[in-house]
Design a protein around this motif. Structure first.
Motif, PDB file in Angstrom:
ATOM      1  N   UNK A   1      24.623 -26.587  43.188  1.00 33.09           N
ATOM      2  CA  UNK A   1      25.788 -27.634  42.833  1.00 33.09           C
ATOM      3  C   UNK A   1      25.834 -28.405  44.220  1.00 33.09           C
ATOM      4  N   UNK A   2      25.935 -29.777  43.959  1.00 38.96           N
ATOM      5  CA  UNK A   2      26.043 -30.729  45.072  1.00 38.96           C
ATOM      6  C   UNK A   2      26.989 -31.997  44.847  1.00 38.96           C
ATOM      7  N   UNK A   3      28.081 -31.057  45.030  1.00 35.49           N
ATOM      8  CA  UNK A   3      29.241 -31.971  44.574  1.00 35.49           C
ATOM      9  C   UNK A   3      29.552 -33.366  45.582  1.00 35.49           C
ATOM     10  N   UNK A   4      30.084 -34.239  45.298  1.00 35.09           N
ATOM     11  CA  UNK A   4      30.472 -35.796  46.126  1.00 35.09           C
ATOM     12  C   UNK A   4      31.877 -35.448  46.280  1.00 35.09           C
ATOM     13  N   UNK A   5      32.797 -34.710  45.576  1.00 36.36           N
ATOM     14  CA  UNK A   5      34.014 -34.611  45.646  1.00 36.36           C
ATOM     15  C   UNK A   5      34.718 -33.174  45.802  1.00 36.36           C
ATOM     16  N   UNK A   6      35.397 -32.713  46.679  1.00 34.00           N
ATOM     17  CA  UNK A   6      36.033 -31.295  46.494  1.00 34.00           C
ATOM     18  C   UNK A   6      37.602 -31.617  46.625  1.00 34.00           C
ATOM     19  N   UNK A   7      38.208 -31.008  45.563  1.00 33.23           N
ATOM     20  CA  UNK A   7      39.608 -30.815  45.826  1.00 33.23           C
ATOM     21  C   UNK A   7      39.931 -29.513  46.272  1.00 33.23           C
ATOM     22  N   UNK A   8      40.726 -29.564  47.349  1.00 31.80           N
ATOM     23  CA  UNK A   8      41.062 -28.555  48.038  1.00 31.80           C
ATOM     24  C   UNK A   8      42.745 -28.490  48.163  1.00 31.80           C
ATOM     25  N   UNK A   9      43.412 -27.654  47.304  1.00 26.73           N
ATOM     26  CA  UNK A   9      44.687 -27.622  47.107  1.00 26.73           C
ATOM     27  C   UNK A   9      45.431 -26.352  48.189  1.00 26.73           C
ATOM     28  N   UNK A  10      45.735 -26.670  48.999  1.00 25.77           N
ATOM     29  CA  UNK A  10      46.206 -25.726  50.440  1.00 25.77           C
ATOM     30  C   UNK A  10      45.201 -24.533  50.500  1.00 25.77           C
ATOM     31  N   UNK A  11      43.965 -24.981  50.853  1.00 26.98           N
ATOM     32  CA  UNK A  11      42.888 -24.089  50.908  1.00 26.98           C
ATOM     33  C   UNK A  11      42.947 -23.020  52.198  1.00 26.98           C
ATOM     34  N   UNK A  12      43.794 -23.251  53.209  1.00 23.67           N
ATOM     35  CA  UNK A  12      43.819 -22.387  54.228  1.00 23.67           C
ATOM     36  C   UNK A  12      45.352 -21.767  54.557  1.00 23.67           C
ATOM     37  N   UNK A  13      46.444 -21.901  53.424  1.00 24.96           N
ATOM     38  CA  UNK A  13      47.748 -21.764  53.753  1.00 24.96           C
ATOM     39  C   UNK A  13      48.002 -20.308  53.933  1.00 24.96           C
ATOM     40  N   UNK A  14      47.057 -19.617  52.903  1.00 27.52           N
ATOM     41  CA  UNK A  14      47.271 -17.977  52.975  1.00 27.52           C
ATOM     42  C   UNK A  14      46.336 -17.217  53.658  1.00 27.52           C
ATOM     43  N   UNK A  15      45.479 -17.889  54.587  1.00 28.21           N
ATOM     44  CA  UNK A  15      44.548 -17.252  55.336  1.00 28.21           C
ATOM     45  C   UNK A  15      45.242 -16.917  56.812  1.00 28.21           C
ATOM     46  N   UNK A  16      44.819 -15.868  57.198  1.00 35.44           N
ATOM     47  CA  UNK A  16      45.011 -15.446  58.616  1.00 35.44           C
ATOM     48  C   UNK A  16      44.761 -16.428  59.427  1.00 35.44           C
ATOM     49  N   UNK A  17      45.629 -16.682  60.653  1.00 37.15           N
ATOM     50  CA  UNK A  17      45.213 -17.702  61.413  1.00 37.15           C
ATOM     51  C   UNK A  17      44.190 -17.578  62.232  1.00 37.15           C
TER      52      UNK A  17
END
Length: 154
Positions: A1-17
């Protein structure tokens, strides 16, 4: 896959600091190397600033301001944007203790007769407001511009 657009909805909110920085750096790397465009949705404005070229600020489902990232952070025009930026923690405890928070009060807007519009104030910086608010914003921008020019002349 070679996307031109990536939708990232709160992609890091649940990740450890400790993992957040790694993921953000990886996203930034893909952005550069693959010429990716992100629609990056997040509540943490410091993260949004890091990953974004342009930012749209949304209040209760309505876009209230759009600008280049640095323009938005250096010159927030809508009161809601101003309040969001004032709430970003400062890593210096002394400065953080003394900073003044701006609280947004939506009742300051009277749109009963003078309906709001989305207006380009300059520098591709758009803000939502009625005619009275837009004129006030334009006056503030003119004052800042004159102040900035007079400082650079000295």
């Amino acid at each position: 896959m070679e996307p031109e657009l990536v939708v990232a909805d709160e992609p890091i909110s649940a990740l450890d600091v400790s993992i957040r920085a790694q993921v953000l750096n990886l996203l930034k790397k893909f952005q550069r190397e693959k010429d990716l465009t992100y629609l990056f949705i997040a509540h943490d404005l410091s993260i949004v600033r890091f990953i974004s070229d342009r930012i749209a600020v949304i209040y209760k489902g309505d876009i209230v301001e759009i600008a280049d990232a640095e323009e938005l952070f250096n010159f927030p025009l809508h009161p809601y944007t101003h309040s969001l930026i004032s709430a970003i923690p400062i890593p210096d405890p002394q400065l953080e203790k003394n900073k003044v928070l701006y609280t947004y009060d939506p009742s300051i807007h009277d749109y009963s007769e003078d309906k709001p519009e989305f207006v380009n104030i300059g520098h591709d910086h758009y803000v939502y407001g009625n005619k009275k608010e837009i004129e006030s914003i334009r006056n503030s921008v003119r004052k800042m511009s004159r102040f900035s020019r007079s400082r650079s002349a000295n």
